[in-house]
Design an enzyme around this catalytic site. Structure first.
Site, PDB file in Angstrom:
ATOM      1  CG  ASP A 100      -1.036   2.480   7.356  1.00 44.67           C
ATOM      2  OD1 ASP A 100      -1.690   3.139   6.727  1.00 44.67           O
ATOM      3  OD2 ASP A 100      -1.401   1.594   8.343  1.00 44.67           O
ATOM      4  CG  ASP A 129      -2.036   1.131   0.970  1.00 44.82           C
ATOM      5  OD1 ASP A 129      -2.388   1.707   2.241  1.00 44.82           O
ATOM      6  OD2 ASP A 129      -2.105   1.552   0.010  1.00 44.82           O
TER       7      ASP A 129
HETATM    8  N1  LIG Z   1       1.773   3.621  12.152  1.00 49.74           N
HETATM    9  C1  LIG Z   1       1.592   4.733  11.932  1.00 49.74           C
HETATM   10  C2  LIG Z   1       1.133   5.776  11.287  1.00 49.74           C
HETATM   11  C3  LIG Z   1       1.321   7.223  11.575  1.00 49.74           C
HETATM   12  C4  LIG Z   1       2.812   7.652  12.192  1.00 49.74           C
HETATM   13  C5  LIG Z   1       2.975   8.842  12.462  1.00 49.74           C
HETATM   14  C6  LIG Z   1       4.083   8.999  13.258  1.00 49.74           C
HETATM   15  N2  LIG Z   1       4.927   8.346  13.809  1.00 49.74           N
HETATM   16  C7  LIG Z   1       4.711   6.967  13.615  1.00 49.74           C
HETATM   17  C8  LIG Z   1       3.917   6.538  12.745  1.00 49.74           C
HETATM   18  C9  LIG Z   1       0.073   5.537  10.406  1.00 49.74           C
HETATM   19  O1  LIG Z   1      -0.183   4.276   9.953  1.00 49.74           O
HETATM   20  N3  LIG Z   1      -0.780   6.540   9.718  1.00 49.74           N
HETATM   21  C10 LIG Z   1      -1.752   5.922   8.724  1.00 49.74           C
HETATM   22  C11 LIG Z   1      -3.055   6.036   9.367  1.00 49.74           C
HETATM   23  C12 LIG Z   1      -3.256   5.549  10.620  1.00 49.74           C
HETATM   24  C13 LIG Z   1      -4.654   5.383  11.200  1.00 49.74           C
HETATM   25  C14 LIG Z   1      -5.422   5.966  10.381  1.00 49.74           C
HETATM   26  C15 LIG Z   1      -5.247   6.415   9.103  1.00 49.74           C
HETATM   27  C16 LIG Z   1      -3.997   6.485   8.543  1.00 49.74           C
END
Ligand SMILES: N#C/C(=C\c1ccncc1)C(=O)NCc1ccccc1
Length: 259
Positions: free
Chosen positions: A213, A196
């Site tokens: 993700d 993805d």
């Molecule tokens: N793991 C993670 C993520 C971000 C993140 C940011 C900062 N530091 C670490 C991870 C992530 O999946 N974001 C995408 C998402 C999550 C939930 C709903 C929609 C879209």
């Protein structure tokens, strides 16, 4: 009602940073009691204080937390998969091709728990092989803890957030090369396909591209891994076209397959 009373009691125990009532409301809204109990267990060991919402989606929500990992203070991203998610049919498609999980008749809740475990194990494998991903810390049921990529509780921007302004921060050609190096390492060393990958799931952190993700990432021996990889590469190619950069996804793919 009684249920909400209970939820309030758990929220009090969670040491939520009283930044504003909205965050508290969010927690009360998006977290069912079962999830709150899991979060409470994790907070005893890893979370000093819960912060605000980082990202929200149909299948999950990500929150910031002041973490404590191996005695070190560490900003954490707390990713919480909704157990009542509507997206779980999509998850089923990916899980039924993955030999790591025995998908006998199981409940929706179990599918969500398996999904969170899968994302954690994918992050672990990628991180161990030196791919730019958030460092995985722990998972429990539908909750994942990982390194927070950002500053002062503000998440690093995705390439989608930056769009054309990207060129003000980095040289797009260098960035494209570094992304492809990380895709190659993910495929050749970690034997994983993100499945993805796009400008939405690449964060620019300290001038470097980080993949996030990883829940739907699949092993190379998944029946559809090559078509997922081709789609990932085409997404990257399409995004960088706007900077006048050309790279042939098909060519890169066949080179990768011979490594
Ligand atoms: N793991 C993670 C993520 C971000 C993140 C940011 C900062 N530091 C670490 C991870 C992530 O999946 N974001 C995408 C998402 C999550 C939930 C709903 C929609 C879209």
């Amino acid at each position: 009602d009684k249920e909400l009373k209970n939820i309030e009691r758990y929220l009090d125990k969670l040491r939520i940073k009283e930044r504003d009532q909205d965050d508290r409301k969010i927690f009360a809204e998006v977290l069912d009691k079962r999830t709150l109990i899991t979060l409470y267990k994790l907070s005893k060991k890893y979370i000093q204080a819960l912060g605000g919402v980082v990202s929200t989606g149909k299948e999950a929500n990500v929150f910031y937390a002041d973490g404590l990992v191996d005695g070190e203070e560490m900003p954490l991203a707390v990713k919480i998969y909704r157990i009542e998610t509507s997206e779980f049919h999509k998850m089923e498609d990916y899980l039924f091709g993955d030999k790591r999980f025995d998908m006998k008749k199981i409940s929706k809740k179990t599918i969500i728990y398996i999904w969170a475990e899968k994302e954690f194990r994918n992050l672990q494998k990628a991180y161990q092989e030196g791919v730019n991903v958030p460092r995985p810390v722990h998972y429990l049921k539908n909750i994942l803890l990982m390194e927070f990529l950002g500053e002062d509780e503000i998440p690093s921007p995705s390439l989608f957030d930056l769009r054309k302004n990207l060129a003000d921060f980095v040289n797009p050609k260098d960035l494209l090369e570094e992304i492809l190096e990380n895709v190659e390492r993910l495929v050749v060393s970690a034997e994983l396909v993100h499945a993805d990958l796009s400008e939405y799931n690449i964060l620019l952190h300290n001038g470097k591209p980080y993949f996030i993700d990883m829940g739907q990432a699949v092993l190379l021996d998944h029946p559809n891994s090559i078509s997922f990889l081709e789609r990932d590469l085409k997404n990257i190619s399409r995004f960088f076209e706007k900077f006048g950069l050309k790279f042939d996804a098909g060519e890169f793919l066949s080179e990768l397959m011979n490594k």
